[in-house]
Design a protein around this motif. Structure first.
Motif, PDB file in Angstrom:
ATOM      1  N   TRP A 162       0.840  -1.196   0.000  1.00 26.84           N
ATOM      2  CA  TRP A 162       0.000   0.000   0.000  1.00 26.84           C
ATOM      3  C   TRP A 162       0.873   1.243   0.000  1.00 26.84           C
ATOM      4  O   TRP A 162       1.875   1.311   0.702  1.00 26.84           O
ATOM      5  N   THR A 163       0.456   2.229  -0.759  1.00 24.00           N
ATOM      6  CA  THR A 163       1.134   3.523  -0.757  1.00 24.00           C
ATOM      7  C   THR A 163       0.315   4.580  -0.026  1.00 24.00           C
ATOM      8  O   THR A 163       0.817   5.640   0.324  1.00 24.00           O
ATOM      9  N   GLU A 164      -0.983   4.284   0.176  1.00 25.66           N
ATOM     10  CA  GLU A 164      -1.868   5.158   0.933  1.00 25.66           C
ATOM     11  C   GLU A 164      -2.822   4.291   1.759  1.00 25.66           C
ATOM     12  O   GLU A 164      -2.951   3.087   1.515  1.00 25.66           O
ATOM     13  N   ARG A 165      -3.488   4.909   2.724  1.00 21.68           N
ATOM     14  CA  ARG A 165      -4.423   4.193   3.574  1.00 21.68           C
ATOM     15  C   ARG A 165      -5.633   3.732   2.762  1.00 21.68           C
ATOM     16  O   ARG A 165      -6.202   4.474   1.973  1.00 21.68           O
ATOM     17  N   TYR A 166      -6.055   2.492   2.989  1.00 24.47           N
ATOM     18  CA  TYR A 166      -7.205   1.916   2.307  1.00 24.47           C
ATOM     19  C   TYR A 166      -8.445   2.053   3.187  1.00 24.47           C
ATOM     20  O   TYR A 166      -8.418   1.723   4.375  1.00 24.47           O
ATOM     21  N   ASP A 167      -9.535   2.533   2.614  1.00 22.27           N
ATOM     22  CA  ASP A 167     -10.807   2.683   3.326  1.00 22.27           C
ATOM     23  C   ASP A 167     -11.881   1.956   2.523  1.00 22.27           C
ATOM     24  O   ASP A 167     -12.269   2.418   1.439  1.00 22.27           O
ATOM     25  N   PRO A 168     -12.388   0.809   3.016  1.00 22.88           N
ATOM     26  CA  PRO A 168     -13.351   0.035   2.228  1.00 22.88           C
ATOM     27  C   PRO A 168     -14.663   0.754   1.971  1.00 22.88           C
ATOM     28  O   PRO A 168     -15.396   0.400   1.042  1.00 22.88           O
ATOM     29  N   LEU A 169     -14.967   1.762   2.786  1.00 22.81           N
ATOM     30  CA  LEU A 169     -16.200   2.508   2.580  1.00 22.81           C
ATOM     31  C   LEU A 169     -16.064   3.550   1.476  1.00 22.81           C
ATOM     32  O   LEU A 169     -17.053   4.022   0.916  1.00 22.81           O
ATOM     33  N   VAL A 170     -14.820   3.906   1.154  1.00 24.77           N
ATOM     34  CA  VAL A 170     -14.556   4.921   0.133  1.00 24.77           C
ATOM     35  C   VAL A 170     -13.942   4.305  -1.116  1.00 24.77           C
ATOM     36  O   VAL A 170     -14.364   4.601  -2.252  1.00 24.77           O
ATOM     37  N   ASP A 171     -12.952   3.452  -0.916  1.00 26.86           N
ATOM     38  CA  ASP A 171     -12.213   2.862  -2.039  1.00 26.86           C
ATOM     39  C   ASP A 171     -12.924   1.598  -2.510  1.00 26.86           C
ATOM     40  O   ASP A 171     -12.553   0.476  -2.151  1.00 26.86           O
ATOM     41  N   LYS A 172     -13.960   1.785  -3.323  1.00 26.57           N
ATOM     42  CA  LYS A 172     -14.795   0.660  -3.735  1.00 26.57           C
ATOM     43  C   LYS A 172     -14.495   0.175  -5.150  1.00 26.57           C
ATOM     44  O   LYS A 172     -14.748  -0.987  -5.473  1.00 26.57           O
ATOM     45  N   SER A 173     -13.991   1.035  -5.980  1.00 26.61           N
ATOM     46  CA  SER A 173     -13.742   0.619  -7.354  1.00 26.61           C
ATOM     47  C   SER A 173     -12.377  -0.040  -7.481  1.00 26.61           C
ATOM     48  O   SER A 173     -11.470   0.216  -6.686  1.00 26.61           O
ATOM     49  N   TYR A 174     -12.254  -0.870  -8.496  1.00 22.40           N
ATOM     50  CA  TYR A 174     -10.984  -1.551  -8.769  1.00 22.40           C
ATOM     51  C   TYR A 174      -9.880  -0.524  -8.997  1.00 22.40           C
ATOM     52  O   TYR A 174      -8.778  -0.632  -8.449  1.00 22.40           O
ATOM     53  N   ALA A 175     -10.196   0.504  -9.765  1.00 20.22           N
ATOM     54  CA  ALA A 175      -9.193   1.520 -10.089  1.00 20.22           C
ATOM     55  C   ALA A 175      -8.765   2.298  -8.849  1.00 20.22           C
ATOM     56  O   ALA A 175      -7.578   2.618  -8.684  1.00 20.22           O
ATOM     57  N   ALA A 176      -9.722   2.606  -7.958  1.00 21.81           N
ATOM     58  CA  ALA A 176      -9.399   3.375  -6.755  1.00 21.81           C
ATOM     59  C   ALA A 176      -8.470   2.600  -5.833  1.00 21.81           C
ATOM     60  O   ALA A 176      -7.560   3.158  -5.218  1.00 21.81           O
ATOM     61  N   ILE A 177      -8.693   1.295  -5.758  1.00 20.80           N
ATOM     62  CA  ILE A 177      -7.842   0.461  -4.902  1.00 20.80           C
ATOM     63  C   ILE A 177      -6.457   0.322  -5.523  1.00 20.80           C
ATOM     64  O   ILE A 177      -5.435   0.474  -4.848  1.00 20.80           O
ATOM     65  N   LYS A 178      -6.412   0.036  -6.808  1.00 17.42           N
ATOM     66  CA  LYS A 178      -5.124  -0.147  -7.472  1.00 17.42           C
ATOM     67  C   LYS A 178      -4.285   1.126  -7.451  1.00 17.42           C
ATOM     68  O   LYS A 178      -3.049   1.078  -7.445  1.00 17.42           O
ATOM     69  N   ALA A 179      -4.948   2.290  -7.417  1.00 19.42           N
ATOM     70  CA  ALA A 179      -4.221   3.554  -7.380  1.00 19.42           C
ATOM     71  C   ALA A 179      -3.461   3.738  -6.077  1.00 19.42           C
ATOM     72  O   ALA A 179      -2.526   4.540  -5.997  1.00 19.42           O
ATOM     73  N   LYS A 180      -3.851   2.963  -5.047  1.00 19.82           N
ATOM     74  CA  LYS A 180      -3.182   3.069  -3.752  1.00 19.82           C
ATOM     75  C   LYS A 180      -2.201   1.919  -3.510  1.00 19.82           C
ATOM     76  O   LYS A 180      -1.717   1.735  -2.399  1.00 19.82           O
ATOM     77  N   GLN A 181      -1.930   1.150  -4.540  1.00 20.92           N
ATOM     78  CA  GLN A 181      -1.011   0.023  -4.429  1.00 20.92           C
ATOM     79  C   GLN A 181       0.109   0.149  -5.458  1.00 20.92           C
ATOM     80  O   GLN A 181      -0.040   0.809  -6.484  1.00 20.92           O
ATOM     81  N   LYS A 182       1.219  -0.513  -5.150  1.00 19.89           N
ATOM     82  CA  LYS A 182       2.269  -0.662  -6.147  1.00 19.89           C
ATOM     83  C   LYS A 182       2.992  -1.979  -5.880  1.00 19.89           C
ATOM     84  O   LYS A 182       2.939  -2.525  -4.765  1.00 19.89           O
ATOM     85  N   THR A 183       3.654  -2.490  -6.893  1.00 19.98           N
ATOM     86  CA  THR A 183       4.394  -3.741  -6.771  1.00 19.98           C
ATOM     87  C   THR A 183       5.875  -3.428  -6.585  1.00 19.98           C
ATOM     88  O   THR A 183       6.462  -2.673  -7.366  1.00 19.98           O
ATOM     89  N   VAL A 184       6.453  -4.004  -5.541  1.00 18.58           N
ATOM     90  CA  VAL A 184       7.883  -3.828  -5.270  1.00 18.58           C
ATOM     91  C   VAL A 184       8.494  -5.207  -5.041  1.00 18.58           C
ATOM     92  O   VAL A 184       7.795  -6.172  -4.757  1.00 18.58           O
ATOM     93  N   ASP A 185       9.796  -5.294  -5.184  1.00 22.81           N
ATOM     94  CA  ASP A 185      10.512  -6.539  -4.921  1.00 22.81           C
ATOM     95  C   ASP A 185      11.017  -6.535  -3.482  1.00 22.81           C
ATOM     96  O   ASP A 185      11.754  -5.627  -3.080  1.00 22.81           O
ATOM     97  N   LEU A 186      10.602  -7.553  -2.713  1.00 18.62           N
ATOM     98  CA  LEU A 186      10.969  -7.644  -1.299  1.00 18.62           C
ATOM     99  C   LEU A 186      11.382  -9.064  -0.958  1.00 18.62           C
ATOM    100  O   LEU A 186      10.850 -10.034  -1.533  1.00 18.62           O
ATOM    101  N   PRO A 187      12.296  -9.245  -0.001  1.00 20.48           N
ATOM    102  CA  PRO A 187      12.555 -10.589   0.503  1.00 20.48           C
ATOM    103  C   PRO A 187      11.320 -11.084   1.250  1.00 20.48           C
ATOM    104  O   PRO A 187      10.643 -10.292   1.919  1.00 20.48           O
ATOM    105  N   PRO A 188      10.985 -12.363   1.153  1.00 20.60           N
ATOM    106  CA  PRO A 188       9.732 -12.861   1.733  1.00 20.60           C
ATOM    107  C   PRO A 188       9.749 -12.945   3.256  1.00 20.60           C
ATOM    108  O   PRO A 188       8.703 -12.919   3.898  1.00 20.60           O
ATOM    109  N   ILE A 189      10.952 -13.095   3.834  1.00 17.48           N
ATOM    110  CA  ILE A 189      11.099 -13.185   5.293  1.00 17.48           C
ATOM    111  C   ILE A 189      12.077 -12.102   5.740  1.00 17.48           C
ATOM    112  O   ILE A 189      13.198 -12.016   5.232  1.00 17.48           O
ATOM    113  N   THR A 190      11.652 -11.287   6.687  1.00 16.14           N
ATOM    114  CA  THR A 190      12.527 -10.259   7.241  1.00 16.14           C
ATOM    115  C   THR A 190      12.459 -10.293   8.759  1.00 16.14           C
ATOM    116  O   THR A 190      11.533 -10.874   9.339  1.00 16.14           O
ATOM    117  N   VAL A 191      13.461  -9.680   9.395  1.00 17.79           N
ATOM    118  CA  VAL A 191      13.500  -9.591  10.851  1.00 17.79           C
ATOM    119  C   VAL A 191      13.527  -8.119  11.239  1.00 17.79           C
ATOM    120  O   VAL A 191      14.384  -7.360  10.766  1.00 17.79           O
TER     121      VAL A 191
END
Length: 357
Positions: A87-116
């Motif tokens: 997430w790049t911004e806070r998600y609110d299920p009462l406001v962010d209802k459309s597919y586009a609105a949700i995707k606009a608050k997400q991005k794909t990054v490369d991360l290690p699957p396990i961190t400490v």
């Protein structure tokens, strides 16, 4: 004179003691975790924090190595970065209802699957664990503070397991079947509410890794489908005077712009996992009704409990006492569901005490 010498001696001792160097901080050689950590592949999770055994704070924790059950170092697999949606911004299920609105608050990054977590030792997992092999692993950590550093070898077992990619029952909730006075929100009796519902058989199938699509099909006892496109499976009205919302939550509420009612099923493209991420009310249950004109419903004696795998057998079942009058009742069904791993899924729900009309 003797008193003066004694006083001077006491003073000298005090001065020397005051100049004695005190060790800086403490680092216990017995730092540990309270329990092992089980990771369900593809899901976000975290362990308990590190038990520091009185070590001076703050501490700094670093992951050194990960070993498989054979004792081989598998850092190259676990420290590799994999694509993960964040997430790049806070998600609110009462406001962010459309597919586009949700995707606009997400991005794909490369991360290690396990961190400490370096400040408290909490082990954290993300969706990238989907790419890791199942098994039991152990970790080496370096723990340091102002007193120095300590390498703690194989301090915890990390178990990587598969969970249900879609949780239905009992994890998410339970199926409920009940009657409504036809065309209203008024309840007319519960047929069964709870785990091991005798009137509901279901199957969930993962049909592909992509795209993220969920298909829900509802059938009568004979496998005849109730058509969403024709209104044969519809939203369940909310009760009360001028209720808000007017209908109980359903799949369309969670993905309004990607939901499609077909002749054979309800289909939606979902934008995130877990899906739903947050409940719109009443847990993660989807509420529907079969309008009276499309369904014939068996009348049964009270079925207060049931064992797993024991299903209603229709006219041959000892609970069977006949059929409710046609057009008197809508059939209300509550379907629990939550998706945890991306992919394409098909959920088929068969209602064993109904016949399509």
């Amino acid at each position: 004179m003797i008193f003066t010498l004694k006083a001077l001696l006491v003073l000298l001792i005090a001065v020397v003691a005051g100049c004695t160097k005190v060790d800086k901080g403490f680092l216990s050689p017995y730092v540990q975790y309270a329990s092992d950590f089980t990771v369900i592949r593809g899901r976000v999770g975290k362990s308990y924090s590190l038990v520091t055994d009185g070590s001076s704070l703050p501490i700094k924790v670093k992951l050194l190595h990960i070993y498989n059950e054979a004792g081989e170092i598998v850092d190259d697999v676990f420290k590799k970065a994999y694509p993960v949606e964040i997430w790049t911004e806070r998600y609110d299920p009462l406001v962010d209802k459309s597919y586009a609105a949700i995707k606009a608050k997400q991005k794909t990054v490369d991360l290690p699957p396990i961190t400490v977590n370096e400040s408290n030792g909490t082990i954290e997992s993300n969706a990238g664990t989907l790419y890791l092999p199942l098994g039991t692993y152990s970790l080496d950590l370096e723990v340091s503070n102002e007193a120095g550093s300590e390498v703690v070898q194989k301090i915890i077992k990390l178990k990587l397991v598969d969970g249900d990619p879609v949780e239905i029952t009992p994890q998410t909730g339970s199926f409920s079947a009940s009657l409504l006075v036809a065309g209203t929100a008024s309840g007319a009796g519960t047929l069964f509410n709870g785990n091991n519902n005798p009137f509901v058989q279901y199957s969930i199938t993962r049909t592909a890794d992509t795209p993220n699509v969920f298909v829900l099909r509802v059938e009568d006892r004979n496998g005849v489908v109730f058509s969403p496109a024709k209104g044969e499976i519809a939203k369940r009205p909310n009760s009360g005077l001028n209720p808000n919302p007017p209908f109980l939550q359903n799949l369309e509420d969670y993905a309004p712009d990607t939901f499609t009612a077909l002749d054979t099923a309800m289909v939606l493209r979902y934008p995130l996992v877990p899906f739903p991420l947050q409940s719109l009310g009443n847990g993660y249950n989807m509420y529907y009704r079969l309008p009276a004109r499309f369904v014939r419903i068996d009348n049964t004696s009270t079925w207060s409990a049931n064992a797993a795998g024991n299903f209603y057998k229709g006219t041959a079942d000892p609970h069977y006492v006949g059929i409710y009058p046609d057009n008197a009742y809508d059939y209300a069904i509550r379907i629990p569901m939550r998706i945890f791993v991306p992919g394409s899924y098909r959920l088929v729900v068969r209602l064993l005490n109904t016949t399509h009309r």
